[in-house]
Design an enzyme around this catalytic site. Structure first.
Site, PDB file in Angstrom:
ATOM      1  N   LYS A  40       2.323  11.471 -10.457  1.00  0.00           N
ATOM      2  CA  LYS A  40       1.372  10.675 -11.253  1.00  0.00           C
ATOM      3  C   LYS A  40       2.075   9.422 -11.732  1.00  0.00           C
ATOM      4  CE  LYS A  40      -1.865  13.938 -13.376  1.00  0.00           C
ATOM      5  NZ  LYS A  40      -2.332  14.470 -14.664  1.00  0.00           N
ATOM      6  N   ASN A  91      -1.876  19.774 -18.878  1.00  0.00           N
ATOM      7  CA  ASN A  91      -2.426  18.893 -19.915  1.00  0.00           C
ATOM      8  C   ASN A  91      -2.616  19.636 -21.241  1.00  0.00           C
ATOM      9  OD1 ASN A  91      -2.601  16.837 -18.037  1.00  0.00           O
ATOM     10  ND2 ASN A  91      -4.671  17.424 -17.409  1.00  0.00           N
ATOM     11  N   LYS A 130       6.753  22.903 -13.354  1.00  0.00           N
ATOM     12  CA  LYS A 130       5.916  21.754 -12.965  1.00  0.00           C
ATOM     13  C   LYS A 130       5.894  21.596 -11.449  1.00  0.00           C
ATOM     14  CE  LYS A 130       4.336  17.158 -13.666  1.00  0.00           C
ATOM     15  NZ  LYS A 130       4.280  15.933 -14.427  1.00  0.00           N
ATOM     16  N   HIS A 157      -2.933  12.324 -26.580  1.00  0.00           N
ATOM     17  CA  HIS A 157      -3.271  10.989 -26.087  1.00  0.00           C
ATOM     18  C   HIS A 157      -4.098  10.214 -27.104  1.00  0.00           C
ATOM     19  CE1 HIS A 157      -2.391  11.551 -21.519  1.00  0.00           C
ATOM     20  NE2 HIS A 157      -1.369  11.822 -22.287  1.00  0.00           N
ATOM     21  N   GLU A 182      -4.735  17.621  -9.026  1.00  0.00           N
ATOM     22  CA  GLU A 182      -5.363  18.167 -10.238  1.00  0.00           C
ATOM     23  C   GLU A 182      -6.801  18.611 -10.011  1.00  0.00           C
ATOM     24  OE1 GLU A 182      -3.837  16.279 -13.807  1.00  0.00           O
ATOM     25  OE2 GLU A 182      -5.755  16.676 -14.787  1.00  0.00           O
ATOM     26  N   HIS A 193      -2.714  17.934 -24.617  1.00  0.00           N
ATOM     27  CA  HIS A 193      -2.653  16.493 -24.374  1.00  0.00           C
ATOM     28  C   HIS A 193      -3.885  15.711 -24.814  1.00  0.00           C
ATOM     29  CE1 HIS A 193       1.063  17.256 -22.365  1.00  0.00           C
ATOM     30  NE2 HIS A 193       1.179  16.015 -21.926  1.00  0.00           N
ATOM     31  N   HIS A 228       5.704   9.935 -27.105  1.00  0.00           N
ATOM     32  CA  HIS A 228       4.823  10.810 -26.334  1.00  0.00           C
ATOM     33  C   HIS A 228       5.118  12.287 -26.616  1.00  0.00           C
ATOM     34  CE1 HIS A 228       2.299  12.226 -23.056  1.00  0.00           C
ATOM     35  NE2 HIS A 228       3.313  12.961 -22.642  1.00  0.00           N
ATOM     36  N   ARG A 274      -3.380  22.344 -11.923  1.00  0.00           N
ATOM     37  CA  ARG A 274      -2.519  21.318 -12.513  1.00  0.00           C
ATOM     38  C   ARG A 274      -2.994  20.907 -13.910  1.00  0.00           C
ATOM     39  NH1 ARG A 274       0.291  15.972  -9.718  1.00  0.00           N
ATOM     40  NH2 ARG A 274       1.310  15.307 -11.644  1.00  0.00           N
ATOM     41  N   ARG A 315       0.819  -1.228   0.000  1.00  0.00           N
ATOM     42  CA  ARG A 315       0.000   0.000   0.000  1.00  0.00           C
ATOM     43  C   ARG A 315       0.851   1.276   0.000  1.00  0.00           C
ATOM     44  NH1 ARG A 315      -3.314  -2.738   4.062  1.00  0.00           N
ATOM     45  NH2 ARG A 315      -4.955  -3.862   2.984  1.00  0.00           N
ATOM     46  N   GLU A 327       7.254  18.503 -24.715  1.00  0.00           N
ATOM     47  CA  GLU A 327       6.870  18.846 -23.335  1.00  0.00           C
ATOM     48  C   GLU A 327       7.574  20.132 -22.882  1.00  0.00           C
ATOM     49  OE1 GLU A 327       4.528  17.655 -21.598  1.00  0.00           O
ATOM     50  OE2 GLU A 327       4.275  15.504 -21.926  1.00  0.00           O
TER      51      GLU A 327
HETATM   52  N1  LIG Z   1       3.595  10.594 -15.061  1.00  0.00           N
HETATM   53  C1  LIG Z   1       3.561  11.699 -15.761  1.00  0.00           C
HETATM   54  O1  LIG Z   1       3.192  12.769 -15.253  1.00  0.00           O
HETATM   55  C2  LIG Z   1       3.994  11.658 -17.204  1.00  0.00           C
HETATM   56  C3  LIG Z   1       4.231  12.859 -17.877  1.00  0.00           C
HETATM   57  C4  LIG Z   1       4.692  12.796 -19.185  1.00  0.00           C
HETATM   58  C5  LIG Z   1       4.900  11.574 -19.804  1.00  0.00           C
HETATM   59  N2  LIG Z   1       4.650  10.432 -19.120  1.00  0.00           N
HETATM   60  C6  LIG Z   1       4.860   9.142 -19.771  1.00  0.00           C
HETATM   61  O2  LIG Z   1       6.237   9.019 -20.086  1.00  0.00           O
HETATM   62  C7  LIG Z   1       6.375   8.198 -21.224  1.00  0.00           C
HETATM   63  C8  LIG Z   1       7.302   8.851 -22.223  1.00  0.00           C
HETATM   64  O3  LIG Z   1       8.563   9.007 -21.619  1.00  0.00           O
HETATM   65  P1  LIG Z   1       9.901   8.999 -22.502  1.00  0.00           P
HETATM   66  O4  LIG Z   1       9.763   9.989 -23.583  1.00  0.00           O
HETATM   67  O5  LIG Z   1      11.043   9.085 -21.564  1.00  0.00           O
HETATM   68  O6  LIG Z   1       9.850   7.587 -23.242  1.00  0.00           O
HETATM   69  P2  LIG Z   1      10.385   6.141 -22.780  1.00  0.00           P
HETATM   70  O7  LIG Z   1      10.300   5.960 -21.333  1.00  0.00           O
HETATM   71  O8  LIG Z   1       9.667   5.179 -23.639  1.00  0.00           O
HETATM   72  O9  LIG Z   1      11.936   6.198 -23.165  1.00  0.00           O
HETATM   73  C9  LIG Z   1      12.283   6.347 -24.518  1.00  0.00           C
HETATM   74  C10 LIG Z   1      13.444   5.435 -24.892  1.00  0.00           C
HETATM   75  O10 LIG Z   1      14.656   6.055 -24.482  1.00  0.00           O
HETATM   76  C11 LIG Z   1      15.433   5.129 -23.715  1.00  0.00           C
HETATM   77  N3  LIG Z   1      16.254   5.936 -22.820  1.00  0.00           N
HETATM   78  C12 LIG Z   1      15.865   6.577 -21.706  1.00  0.00           C
HETATM   79  N4  LIG Z   1      16.874   7.287 -21.210  1.00  0.00           N
HETATM   80  C13 LIG Z   1      17.936   7.106 -22.029  1.00  0.00           C
HETATM   81  C14 LIG Z   1      19.276   7.616 -22.058  1.00  0.00           C
HETATM   82  N5  LIG Z   1      19.733   8.470 -21.141  1.00  0.00           N
HETATM   83  N6  LIG Z   1      20.088   7.212 -23.061  1.00  0.00           N
HETATM   84  C15 LIG Z   1      19.638   6.364 -24.021  1.00  0.00           C
HETATM   85  N7  LIG Z   1      18.384   5.866 -24.065  1.00  0.00           N
HETATM   86  C16 LIG Z   1      17.541   6.234 -23.071  1.00  0.00           C
HETATM   87  C17 LIG Z   1      14.421   4.212 -23.089  1.00  0.00           C
HETATM   88  O11 LIG Z   1      14.985   2.976 -22.733  1.00  0.00           O
HETATM   89  C18 LIG Z   1      13.409   4.062 -24.223  1.00  0.00           C
HETATM   90  O12 LIG Z   1      13.832   3.115 -25.169  1.00  0.00           O
HETATM   91  C19 LIG Z   1       4.986   7.968 -21.793  1.00  0.00           C
HETATM   92  O13 LIG Z   1       4.553   6.678 -21.440  1.00  0.00           O
HETATM   93  C20 LIG Z   1       4.148   9.017 -21.085  1.00  0.00           C
HETATM   94  O14 LIG Z   1       2.799   8.635 -20.926  1.00  0.00           O
HETATM   95  C21 LIG Z   1       4.219  10.452 -17.838  1.00  0.00           C
END
Ligand SMILES: NC(=O)c1ccc[n+]([C@@H]2O[C@H](COP(=O)([O-])OP(=O)(O)OC[C@H]3O[C@@H](n4cnc5c(N)ncnc54)[C@H](O)[C@@H]3O)[C@@H](O)[C@H]2O)c1
Length: 217
Positions: free
Chosen positions: A45, A136, A118, A143, A128, A139, A159, A132, A23, A87
């Site tokens: 999140k 979005n 942020k 999405h 949110e 977005h 993304h 907050r 939990r 972003e």
């Molecule tokens: N929780 C939140 O508030 C929030 C906000 C924005 C995005 N997200 C989520 O985040 C995700 C997108 O994140 P992302 O763009 O990092 O994509 P990702 O996590 O898919 O990473 C992209 C690729 O880069 C690689 N990678 C990461 N760091 C690296 C580095 N330093 N060197 C080489 N390769 C590296 C990863 O292994 C992956 O193959 C989506 O699923 C999105 O929904 C969440």
């Protein structure tokens, strides 16, 4: 304690595990991608996708710390780095910046600006209830496009790329944060380094936008 080291998908998943195991246990996030550092790892999140939509299973769970090493960005594939600027551009526009000025600011300063924005918004509205939701911006379409892309080919749309398209579309049809003038809309597309399909039209995308309202932000 769980420590998430990686991109946004990884920190979302590790965050969710930390939120639910026993939990809730302590969590530290060490984001290594641009999207991870400026957005995903901050704010608590967490979640995973279901076939029926993005982030449909998740929880709010604040990390006890977020560590960003800017040098990890250097090893990101070019597509991930450029896509992540979506972003960053969102934060820049929310801060009242002009899209055309984006290229004049160092990536380091843009990351610091995004993290600061942020953190301030999330501190004021963790769950949110109001402000907050500003984060979005762009977005809904993003999405929706991600959902369509995921169903076709998991690698088709990152993304950050989806957010960049969402930003441009939002400014094209609805005006933007700030003045929302037409010329700024065009500059947004260039400044964010995004791609924009000329065939995309507000009418043609309406079904996709409906899809976008079915996921969780
Ligand atoms: N929780 C939140 O508030 C929030 C906000 C924005 C995005 N997200 C989520 O985040 C995700 C997108 O994140 P992302 O763009 O990092 O994509 P990702 O996590 O898919 O990473 C992209 C690729 O880069 C690689 N990678 C990461 N760091 C690296 C580095 N330093 N060197 C080489 N390769 C590296 C990863 O292994 C992956 O193959 C989506 O699923 C999105 O929904 C969440």
């Amino acid at each position: 304690m769980l420590v998430g080291v990686g991109g946004g998908a990884l920190t979302d998943l590790v965050g969710f595990a930390a939120a639910t195991y026993l939990r809730g246990i302590a969590l530290v996030q060490i984001p290594t991608s641009l999207v991870g550092q400026v957005d995903a790892a901050i704010g608590g999140k967490t979640g995973v996708n279901l076939r029926s939509g993005k982030n449909l299973v998740g929880a709010f769970h604040q990390p006890i710390g977020v560590l960003c090493d800017f040098e990890t960005i250097a090893t990101l594939p070019e597509r991930e780095r450029v896509g992540g600027l979506g972003e960053v551009a969102k934060c820049w526009l929310l801060e009242g910046g002009f899209a055309a000025e984006l290229n004049d600011v160092s990536l380091h300063d843009l990351i610091v600006m995004s993290v600061t924005l942020k953190a301030a918004i999330v501190s004021a509205d963790e769950h949110e209830g109001g402000r907050r939701a500003l984060l979005n911006y762009g977005h809904t379409l993003a999405h929706a496009l991600e959902k369509v892309a995921l169903a076709r080919d998991g690698d088709e749309l990152r993304h950050g790329e989806a957010v960049a398209i969402g930003l441009a579309f939002r400014r094209q049809v609805g005006g933007g944060v700030g003045s929302g003038r037409q010329q700024r809309s065009g500059a947004t597309r260039r400044g964010a380094g995004l791609f924009w399909s000329q065939s995309s039209s507000p009418r043609g995308l309406s079904n996709v936008i409906t899809l976008g309202s079915h996921g969780a932000r």
